[in-house]
Design a protein around this motif. Structure first.
Motif, short mmCIF file in Angstrom:
data_model
loop_
_atom_site.label_atom_id
_atom_site.label_comp_id
_atom_site.label_asym_id
_atom_site.label_seq_id
_atom_site.Cartn_x
_atom_site.Cartn_y
_atom_site.Cartn_z
N GLY A 37 4.97 13.97 1.04
CA GLY A 37 5.52 12.89 1.86
C GLY A 37 4.68 11.67 1.67
O GLY A 37 3.52 11.75 1.25
N GLY A 38 5.23 10.51 1.95
CA GLY A 38 4.44 9.30 1.75
C GLY A 38 5.05 8.12 2.45
O GLY A 38 6.14 8.20 3.01
N VAL A 39 4.33 7.03 2.45
CA VAL A 39 4.81 5.79 3.04
C VAL A 39 4.21 4.63 2.28
O VAL A 39 3.07 4.68 1.83
CB VAL A 39 4.45 5.70 4.54
CG1 VAL A 39 2.95 5.75 4.74
CG2 VAL A 39 5.00 4.42 5.16
N ARG A 40 5.06 3.57 2.05
CA ARG A 40 4.55 2.34 1.47
C ARG A 40 4.74 1.23 2.49
O ARG A 40 5.81 1.10 3.07
CB ARG A 40 5.32 1.98 0.19
CG ARG A 40 5.05 2.92 -0.97
CD ARG A 40 5.58 2.31 -2.27
NE ARG A 40 5.40 3.23 -3.39
CZ ARG A 40 6.36 4.01 -3.88
NH1 ARG A 40 7.55 3.97 -3.36
NH2 ARG A 40 6.13 4.80 -4.90
N ALA A 45 0.85 -1.19 0.00
CA ALA A 45 0.00 0.00 0.00
C ALA A 45 0.88 1.23 0.00
O ALA A 45 1.98 1.24 0.56
CB ALA A 45 -0.92 0.01 1.22
N HIS A 46 0.39 2.28 -0.65
CA HIS A 46 1.15 3.53 -0.77
C HIS A 46 0.22 4.67 -0.37
O HIS A 46 -0.86 4.85 -0.95
CB HIS A 46 1.62 3.72 -2.21
CG HIS A 46 2.28 5.03 -2.48
ND1 HIS A 46 2.30 5.63 -3.72
CD2 HIS A 46 2.94 5.88 -1.66
CE1 HIS A 46 2.95 6.78 -3.65
NE2 HIS A 46 3.34 6.94 -2.42
N VAL A 47 0.65 5.44 0.64
CA VAL A 47 -0.10 6.60 1.11
C VAL A 47 0.76 7.84 0.89
O VAL A 47 1.94 7.84 1.24
CB VAL A 47 -0.46 6.47 2.61
CG1 VAL A 47 -1.23 7.71 3.06
CG2 VAL A 47 -1.25 5.21 2.87
N GLN A 48 0.19 8.87 0.29
CA GLN A 48 0.95 10.09 0.05
C GLN A 48 0.09 11.31 0.32
O GLN A 48 -1.09 11.33 -0.02
CB GLN A 48 1.48 10.14 -1.38
CG GLN A 48 2.27 11.40 -1.70
CD GLN A 48 3.05 11.30 -2.99
OE1 GLN A 48 3.82 10.36 -3.18
NE2 GLN A 48 2.85 12.26 -3.88
#
Length: 475
Positions: free
Chosen positions: A472-475, A455-458
Motif C-alpha cells: 500500500g502507499g500514498v503520494r 512524496a511517495h510512501v509505500q
C-alpha cells in the motif's frame, strides 16, 4: 498522478510438478490540486484530474493435454476526470471518463527431446474486451449542450508457435490471427450517430539462430496482412560478434511495417480523433553497437538510423484538438548509451542517455513531433544492511508538438531521492521524494501539466509459504 493512494494484495501457491495459481487485486485513488505554470507563466491549480481504479488478476497453470496448460483472467474498471490541456482546463471542469475491460486467455505447450535435438510447441487463444464512455457538459469545440461518446471493443486472438534446436542452430516459427470489432455512439457533436467497424489481421513468421565460430546470426522473415491495409513481407537480419574480455559487437537491419491501429483510425474523443483514411507506416532501419560486461558492471553504446514512410502521428489541428495523420516521410538517427558500475561496498551507479536527430524528410526538415533531442538519467544507490538509499536525476530537452516546429513542450530536469528500509524480515518501508526542485513547467505530449514536488510512501509485506503479499502507499 497527484494525491495518489494505491493498495495492492497478491497471493499464490502450488506444488512442484503440479498446478500453480496466483491472484491479486489493486485499488487506486488519485486527487487534484497541484500547482503548475502555463505557457503565459501564470501559476494555476490543476483541476478535475482525479481518478479511481479497481483491477484484479487470476492465473493458473499445470500439467494437462500431454503437456502444460494455463489460463489467465484480468479485469479493470476506471473512473476519472479529464482535466484537458493546461490552457483550457476551465472548459473541462465537468468532463468525465469511465472505462472497463478485461482479458481471458488460455495456452498450452508441448516439449520433446529427440535425437540430438529439442522441440517445443505453444498454442494460445484469447479474448479482449473493453467499454468506455466520455462526457463533457461544456464542450470546448462545439455549441451543443454536451459532448458524449460511448464505445465497445472486442477482439479474438489465436496463435501457434514452434521452436526446434539441433546442435548450435535453432529455428522458430509462428502463425497468428486476430479479429477485432468496434461499436461507437456519439451525441452532441458533428457526426452524431452510431458507427460499427470490424477488422481482421494475420501473420506468419520464421526466424533462426545460428552460431558459427566467432559469430552468431539471427535471420528472420515475417509476412503480415491487415484487412483494408494490405500485406507486406518483412525481412530482418541480426548479427553478434564476441571479441573476448566481455566485449561484443552487434548489429541489426531490416524492414518494419505497421498498419494503423483502431484508435488511430476511429478514435472519437473531444480532443483526440482518428482518421479512417490513414495509410500504413513503412520503414527500413539499421543499428550497430558495442557492449561490455564484467562482474557487476556493464556498458553499451548503439548508433541507429531509420527512414519511415507515411509516419502516423497525433498532431494538433487547432489550439485544443489532435488528429491522427500521415505526416509524411521521416528520417531518424541517434546514439544511445547505458552503463551500470558496481563500486563495491554496496554502492552502484547507473546511467543512460540518448541523442536523437528526428526530422521530416522534406524541406524545411522540421523536427519530428514527440521526439526530444536528448534525454537521460543517472542514479546512485547504496545499500548497507537493511537500508538502501538512492539519488536520481532525469531530464529531456524540449519536445516538439506539431509538424511545423512552432509548438513545443519545455524541457525539464527532475531530481528524485529515496530510502528503503526493511525493519523486520518480509517488510519494506520506502520514502521517495520526486521532482525535488519543484519544476512546474513540465507537461506531456498532449500539453497535460505534470505535478511538481511530491512524496511517495509505500509499505510492502511479503510472506506465507505460497508467496502471499501485499502493498500500500500514498503520494
Amino acid at each position: 498522478s497527484f494525491g495518489l493512494v494505491p493498495a495492492q494484495a497478491w497471493g499464490g501457491g502450488g506444488r512442484g510438478g503440479g498446478w500453480r495459481a496466483l491472484g491479486g487485486a489493486e485499488v487506486l485513488r488519485a486527487e487534484n490540486g497541484f500547482l503548475f505554470e502555463d505557457a503565459q507563466e501564470t501559476v494555476k491549480r490543476r483541476e478535475n484530474a482525479d481518478a479511481r481504479r479497481l483491477s484484479g488478476l487470476v492465473s493458473a497453470s499445470g500439467p494437462g493435454l500431454g503437456g502444460e496448460v494455463g489460463v489467465v483472467g484480468w479485469g479493470s474498471g476506471l473512473e476519472r476526470g479529464v482535466g484537458g490541456p493546461g490552457e483550457f482546463q476551465e472548459r473541462f471542469q465537468g468532463a468525465r471518463q469511465e472505462e472497463a475491460g478485461g482479458v481471458a486467455a488460455a495456452r498450452a505447450s508441448w516439449s520433446g527431446l529427440g535425437e540430438g535435438g529439442w522441440a517445443d510447441v505453444r498454442a494460445r487463444v484469447g479474448h479482449r474486451w473493453g467499454v468506455s464512455s466520455y462526457r463533457n457538459p461544456r464542450p470546448l469545440l462545439t455549441s451543443a449542450a454536451a459532448y458524449r461518446v460511448e464505445a465497445t471493443e472486442h477482439a479474438v486472438e489465436a496463435g501457434l508457435e514452434g521452436s526446434g534446436w539441433l546442435g548450435a542452430a535453432s529455428v522458430h516459427g509462428l502463425i497468428e490471427g486476430r479479429q477485432a470489432w468496434l461499436a461507437r455512439v456519439r451525441a452532441g457533436a458533428a457526426g452524431s450517430g452510431e458507427e460499427r467497424f470490424a477488422r481482421g489481421s494475420g501473420a506468419a513468421a520464421i526466424f533462426g539462430d545460428v552460431s558459427a565460430p566467432g559469430v552468431r546470426l539471427l535471420p528472420a522473415l515475417r509476412l503480415e496482412g491487415v484487412e483494408g491495409a494490405g500485406a507486406s513481407a518483412l525481412p530482418w537480419l541480426g548479427a553478434s560478434l564476441p571479441l573476448g574480455g566481455g566485449w561484443a559487437l552487434r548489429g541489426n537491419a531490416g524492414r518494419a511495417w505497421r498498419a494503423p491501429s483502431l484508435d488511430e483510425l476511429y478514435l472519437a474523443e473531444e480532443l483526440i480523433t482518428g482518421d479512417p483514411s490513414l495509410r500504413p507506416e513503412d520503414a527500413w532501419s539499421a543499428e550497430v553497437g558495442a557492449s561490455w560486461r564484467g562482474e557487476g558492471s556493464s556498458a553499451s553504446a548503439v548508433v541507429y538510423g531509420s527512414r519511415v514512410e507515411d509516419i502516423i502521428l497525433f498532431l494538433p489541428v487547432s489550439a485544443a484538438r489532435y488528429r491522427a495523420q500521415n505526416a509524411g516521410d521521416a528520417e531518424v538517427a541517434g546514439v544511445e548509451v547505458e552503463g551500470v558500475w558496481s563500486l563495491g561496498g554496496g554502492v552502484s551507479l547507473r546511467g543512460a542517455g540518448g541523442w536523437t536527430r528526428a526530422r521530416f524528410a522534406y524541406a524545411p526538415h522540421d523536427p519530428l513531433p514527440g521526439v526530444p533531442g536528448w534525454s537521460g538519467s543517472a542514479e546512485v544507490r547504496a545499500r548497507q544492511g537493511g537500508v538502501e538509499v538512492f539519488g536520481r536525476g532525469r531530464g529531456r530537452s524540449s519536445l516538439p508538438l506539431d509538424n511545423f516546429g512552432n509548438l513545443s513542450a519545455p524541457g525539464w530536469v527532475s531530481w528524485d531521492a529515496g530510502v528503503m528500509w526493511g525493519p523486520v524480515e518480509g517488510w519494506v518501508v520506502s520514502l521517495v521524494g520526486r521532482n525535488l526542485a519543484d519544476v512546474r513547467t513540465a507537461e506531456d505530449a498532449l500539453q497535460t501539466p505534470l505535478p511538481g514536488r511530491s512524496a511517495h510512501v509505500q509499505i510492502t509485506w511479503v510472506g506465507g509459504a505460497g508467496g502471499a503479499g501485499g502493498a500500500g502507499g500514498v503520494r
